[in-house]
Design a protein around this motif. Structure first.
Motif, PDB file in Angstrom:
ATOM      1  N   GLU A 858    -100.299 -86.376 -38.432  1.00 22.26           N
ATOM      2  CA  GLU A 858     -99.498 -87.221 -39.333  1.00 22.26           C
ATOM      3  C   GLU A 858     -98.381 -86.408 -39.978  1.00 22.26           C
ATOM      4  N   TRP A 859     -98.718 -85.192 -40.390  1.00 22.21           N
ATOM      5  CA  TRP A 859     -97.710 -84.344 -41.029  1.00 22.21           C
ATOM      6  C   TRP A 859     -96.585 -84.014 -40.046  1.00 22.21           C
ATOM      7  N   GLY A 861     -95.765 -85.694 -37.601  1.00 17.90           N
ATOM      8  CA  GLY A 861     -95.031 -86.923 -37.302  1.00 17.90           C
ATOM      9  C   GLY A 861     -94.137 -87.386 -38.447  1.00 17.90           C
ATOM     10  N   GLY A 862     -94.132 -86.653 -39.553  1.00 20.05           N
ATOM     11  CA  GLY A 862     -93.252 -86.974 -40.673  1.00 20.05           C
ATOM     12  C   GLY A 862     -93.877 -87.811 -41.756  1.00 20.05           C
ATOM     13  N   ASN A 863     -95.168 -88.125 -41.636  1.00 19.57           N
ATOM     14  CA  ASN A 863     -95.836 -88.971 -42.634  1.00 19.57           C
ATOM     15  C   ASN A 863     -96.646 -88.078 -43.582  1.00 19.57           C
ATOM     16  N   PRO A 865     -97.218 -88.230 -46.884  1.00 18.41           N
ATOM     17  CA  PRO A 865     -98.180 -88.865 -47.806  1.00 18.41           C
ATOM     18  C   PRO A 865     -99.501 -89.211 -47.134  1.00 18.41           C
ATOM     19  N   ARG A 866     -99.431 -89.742 -45.926  1.00 13.53           N
ATOM     20  CA  ARG A 866    -100.679 -90.070 -45.220  1.00 13.53           C
ATOM     21  C   ARG A 866    -101.461 -88.801 -44.922  1.00 13.53           C
ATOM     22  N   GLU A 869    -103.311 -87.672 -47.991  1.00  9.38           N
ATOM     23  CA  GLU A 869    -104.459 -88.556 -48.227  1.00  9.38           C
ATOM     24  C   GLU A 869    -105.639 -88.137 -47.348  1.00  9.38           C
ATOM     25  N   THR A 899     -97.623 -79.830 -47.170  1.00  6.92           N
ATOM     26  CA  THR A 899     -96.999 -81.130 -46.888  1.00  6.92           C
ATOM     27  C   THR A 899     -95.789 -81.389 -47.774  1.00  6.92           C
ATOM     28  N   SER A 903     -89.095 -79.972 -44.143  1.00  8.20           N
ATOM     29  CA  SER A 903     -89.497 -80.335 -42.778  1.00  8.20           C
ATOM     30  C   SER A 903     -89.182 -79.236 -41.779  1.00  8.20           C
TER      31      SER A 903
END
Length: 909
Positions: A858-859, A861-863, A865-866, A869, A899, A903
């Motif tokens: 997820e990280w 992939g640019g997400n 916040p997810r 979590e 996170t 980027s």
């Protein structure tokens, strides 16, 4: 060739830790050292890298231990550098030796090495520094790499009749050194004195490679004989024909001989052999007296003679070189030269070589019999056929039959005993006791000495080995009635000797069961063997013996229960379940019922049905455990701890394990509980504690000479796996230690494949452990090459919800991740996570690790916040079930602040 290394450091894997200390000290002293750090010295593992290392080194420094003397890879390195140095008359300058066995020197070969100086090993840092200074001074005397180092240069002998080449001749370095020393023993008077002309007598059973050995020696050492290498054969000649045949062979070597009378021919050769020459007389009959043998030796101080025959030559006439079977490494290399095989088949080939007694010709025939099998059958399933089928071995067996034809009386009794017993050496006392009944008055010592000279038997300590091919040939020629009568006597005497604790009887007890079924000896032989295998931790060997006893006592459930326990311990779950079903139909007392239910629960755990197993365990623990013996109670409590661990409740399981190992019971009884505790410590984060426990178990069985005990093997696997598991709060094992651990695990996996089969749950579990080790080493490419098909095999054998199947999916995902292929990793993580969540629960360590990797995806992939979590959920789950001092919690903890990073930093992760 460039000189890139001052020293080529040659060593055996058994001396690895010691040699690494020496390697570091040599490097600190400024020396360039070649060292094969991976230490993967297998039967045919001489790599191009090693050859290049030899070619570009000034000297070879051999850590010449007993283990070094018996490793083919080490002897390959010594052999070729020694030949190079010998040609240049620089052995003392270029071949440097450390002898850790001092004052023992018998293992030092060739003789030249023993005759000149060597260094002792060190016992302190000061002594190590002094040793390094001496090595550095010796290296300073040499400025170029080994001269003319050639791994293929042939020397062709002159022969009366052309013979078959020795293509694919392998190993036999020890035999080559012994032959060289026998021919040149007079040149090292400080070590061995010699009188008379240099004569070596090479003997061995037919097909053992005697001629090939001498040809290989002539090829390698031919430069020492500028007068030539000559070869004659007396094949087929009787005693009365030897002189005539010998003379004819000498004439055939050179057509310019005019006077072809025996005296004229001998005189002609004496005049011409003025330079050192090697003279080989092959196929010498076995019944020649010393006077006639002496006529085969051409007089002259510069003529070195080799006599070759099937029978041992008279003692004192010549230096004896007995040619025995190839060792495991050499036999595997010979098999591979004719029929390449996969690494996982190594153990099967090793067993084949052992069963054939290392007989080269038989190994070649078996290799030919294995051709064309790809996709049809596994080599491990045909070892018995390839080592006993007359259609495969007929050519070799024909020659052996000729050697034993006509043997009767006491010698036939020994052969019959070998046929009905196991292929392992026969204890001398057993032979003596059987002969006392079936051939009274015979001197066992004299009889065996006579058979030894004929190469029918070989001494093996306090026992005698009858070669496999001799046993196989004798099996076809021995009267069945004679075998039965011999078996009855052997069984009776074996049981008597067992009361005196005579070693080496158990395998023969098991073999005799095939010949005395229905007799009064069947039960005591079974009991003797099963007690041995139980005490030595060999459940796969014990299980069929328990089943034999269950047949003898069909109304007694105890033997069937023990058979079920042994089958389960050996990973043979279908057989264990079948026994449990049979027991269910029997009248059982409450205690036996509890034990049967515990086997059922363990099988469920092994099959991955941990929830169903937990229900069984709760019912068992609610029963009257106090009515069971202490050993049975410990067994049940240990199995329950395993169930709790599999359910992912690691801290609860660790508390239970710590309570159990604290009981005032013998350590051996608590070993399985200690191993459970060690796995828990490793998974929770205390790798050092896990290694300490595993090492204690390994040492416990090593001190009792039981390194093959299943508990010892499990502890060794745990120890090596724990070397690869690290945590930031504990010291990290060095790379060399980690690599060595991977090699050991790979060997254990090969052994498990061979012993239990490739689809056995024990084997499959070890394969998954090996996957984890490869990930820890960063060997992702190797993992994908070897194990891409493993998840499908696990699903077929154990089901698509089994923790091992799900773990293998995760590990393949990690391999893709390490290689930067996140698109390939994602589906594996996702597929594993969904089923882990349903089967193992959200807080199981396996589930948490997969969840962490999904967070990383997820990280990337640019997400972010997810990802945060997910990482917080992983931390909470780890804290609840495992604690905080572990890899899972630590990685998630440090991932959260990352996170928030720009980027652009993603490319570094």
């Amino acid at each position: 060739m460039d000189c890139r290394h001052d020293v080529f450091l040659s060593y055996s894997g058994a001396d690895r830790e010691r040699v690494l200390l020496l390697h570091r000290a040599l490097r600190v002293a400024g020396l360039e050292v070649f060292l094969d750090k991976r230490d993967i010295r297998r039967a045919h593992s001489i790599t191009t890298e090693i050859m290049d290392g030899l070619r570009t080194s000034k000297t070879l420094l051999a850590y010449f231990s007993n283990s070094f003397a018996h490793r083919s890879a080490c002897q390959f390195e010594l052999h070729h550098t020694y030949l190079s140095a010998l040609r240049a008359n620089e052995v003392e300058r270029r071949i440097l030796v450390i002898n850790p066995e001092d004052p023992a020197t018998g293992h030092l070969k060739p003789l030249h090495v023993r005759a000149h100086r060597y260094w002792n090993t060190w016992t302190s840092d000061r002594e190590l520094a002094e040793l390094v200074a001496q090595v550095k001074a010796a290296v300073g005397l040499v400025s170029t790499p080994f001269p003319g180092l050639d791994f293929t240069e042939p020397v062709t002998p002159r022969e009366s009749t052309p013979t078959v080449s020795t293509a694919n001749f392998v190993g036999r370095y020890d035999d080559r050194w012994r032959l060289h020393s026998a021919l040149h023993r007079g040149e090292e008077p400080l070590v061995e004195r010699a009188s008379g002309p240099p004569v070596a007598a090479v003997s061995g059973m037919t097909g053992m490679g005697k001629s090939a050995l001498v040809r290989s020696y002539g090829r390698d050492f031919g430069f020492l004989y500028p007068g030539g290498v000559y070869w004659v054969s007396l094949a087929g000649a009787g005693v009365d024909e030897v002189r005539y045949r010998h003379t004819s062979e000498l004439v055939a070597l050179d057509s310019s001989i005019v006077d072809q009378s025996r005296s004229g021919v001998l005189a002609w050769w004496r005049e011409r052999l003025v330079e050192p020459a090697l003279w080989v007389v092959d196929d010498v009959p076995g019944d020649l007296d010393e006077d006639l043998l002496a006529e085969l030796v051409l007089p002259g101080p510069r003529v070195h003679t080799v006599l070759i025959g099937r029978h041992e030559f008279p003692q004192g006439f010549a230096e004896q070189v007995r040619v025995l079977g190839l060792d495991a490494e050499e036999g595997q290399a010979l098999f591979a030269a004719y029929q390449p095989y996969a690494e996982e088949e190594t153990a099967a080939v090793a067993e084949l070589v052992a069963r054939l007694g290392g007989h080269p010709y038989a190994i070649l025939l078996a290799a030919q019999g294995a051709r064309g099998r790809e996709g049809l059958w596994e080599l491990r399933d045909r070892v018995g056929e390839l080592t006993s089928d007359a259609a495969v071995l007929d050519v070799a067996l024909h020659a052996v039959r000729q050697a034993i034809v006509g043997i009767e009386g006491p010698r036939r009794v020994v052969l019959a005993l070998a046929v009905i017993c196991a292929s392992t050496p026969l204890p001398a006392r057993l032979i003596d006791e059987v002969l006392a009944v079936l051939a009274p008055g015979v001197s066992t010592h004299a009889l065996l000495a006579e058979m030894n000279k004929a190469h029918l038997v070989e001494r093996a300590g306090a026992a005698w080995q009858v070669h496999h091919l001799v046993r196989t040939a004798a099996r076809h020629d021995t009267d069945p009635g004679a075998m039965l009568s011999t078996a009855a006597v052997a069984a009776h005497k074996l049981l008597q000797l067992a009361e005196d604790d005579v070693p080496g009887l158990i395998e023969h007890a098991v073999a005799l069961l095939d010949h005395i079924r229905g007799s009064a000896y069947a039960e005591p032989l079974n009991v003797l063997a099963v007690n041995h295998y139980e005490s030595h931790g060999a459940p796969a060997m014990a299980a069929p013996l328990h089943e034999n006893l269950a047949e003898l006592h069909s109304q007694d459930p105890r033997h069937l229960l023990r058979a079920a326990q042994a089958r389960r311990a050996a990973g043979q779950l279908d057989e264990a379940s079948a026994h449990v079903d049979r027991l269910d139909a029997m009248e059982l007392d409450p205690q036996t019922r509890l034990l049967v239910e515990s086997v059922r629960a363990q099988v469920l755990d092994d099959l991955g049905s941990h929830g169903a197993a937990e229900t069984c365990w709760r019912a068992i623990l609610a029963g009257e455990l106090h009515t069971l013996s202490v050993a049975e109670q410990v067994q049940i409590r240990t199995a329950r701890i395993h169930n709790v661990r599999m359910l992912g409740h690691l801290r609860q399981a660790r508390d239970l394990a710590r309570d159990l190992v604290a009981l005032p019971a013998p350590f051996e009884l608590l070993v399985p509980a200690h191993l459970e505790l060690a796995w828990l410590e490793a998974d929770i984060g205390d790798r050092a504690a896990a290694r300490d426990i595993a090492r204690r178990v390994v040492d416990f069985y090593r001190e009792r000479a039981m390194p093959e005990h299943q508990n010892a093997i499990d502890a060794a696997i745990l120890l090596h796996a724990a070397q690869l598991k690290i945590f930031i709060l504990q010291s990290i094992p060095d790379r060399d230690t980690q690599v060595a651990a991977e090699v050991e695990l790979r060997d254990q996996l090969a052994a498990a494949r061979h012993q239990y089969g490739p689809e056995n749950p024990r084997t499959l579990a070890l394969a998954v452990t090996h996957m984890e080790v490869l990930i820890a080493l960063g060997e992702s490419t190797v993992l994908l090459e070897r194990y891409t098909s493993l998840p499908a095999r696990l699903a077929r054998r154990l089901g698509a919800t089994h923790r091992l199947y799900l773990r293998s999916l995760f590990l393949i995902g990690q391999a893709h991740n390490q290689l930067g292929d996140r698109s390939a990793a994602g589906p594996h993580f996702t597929g594993a996570y969904g089923r882990q969540l349903a089967t193992l629960g959200p807080n199981h360590p396996f589930t948490l690790e997969t969840s962490y990797e999904l967070g990383m995806l997820e990280w990337h992939g640019g997400n972010a916040p997810r990802a945060r979590e997910i990482f917080r959920t992983v931390m909470a789950g780890a804290d609840r079930e495992i604690g905080r001092a572990n890899d899972i919690y630590g990685k998630a903890f440090f991932a959260i602040p990352l996170t928030f990073a720009p980027s652009g930093l993603l490319r570094f992760f």
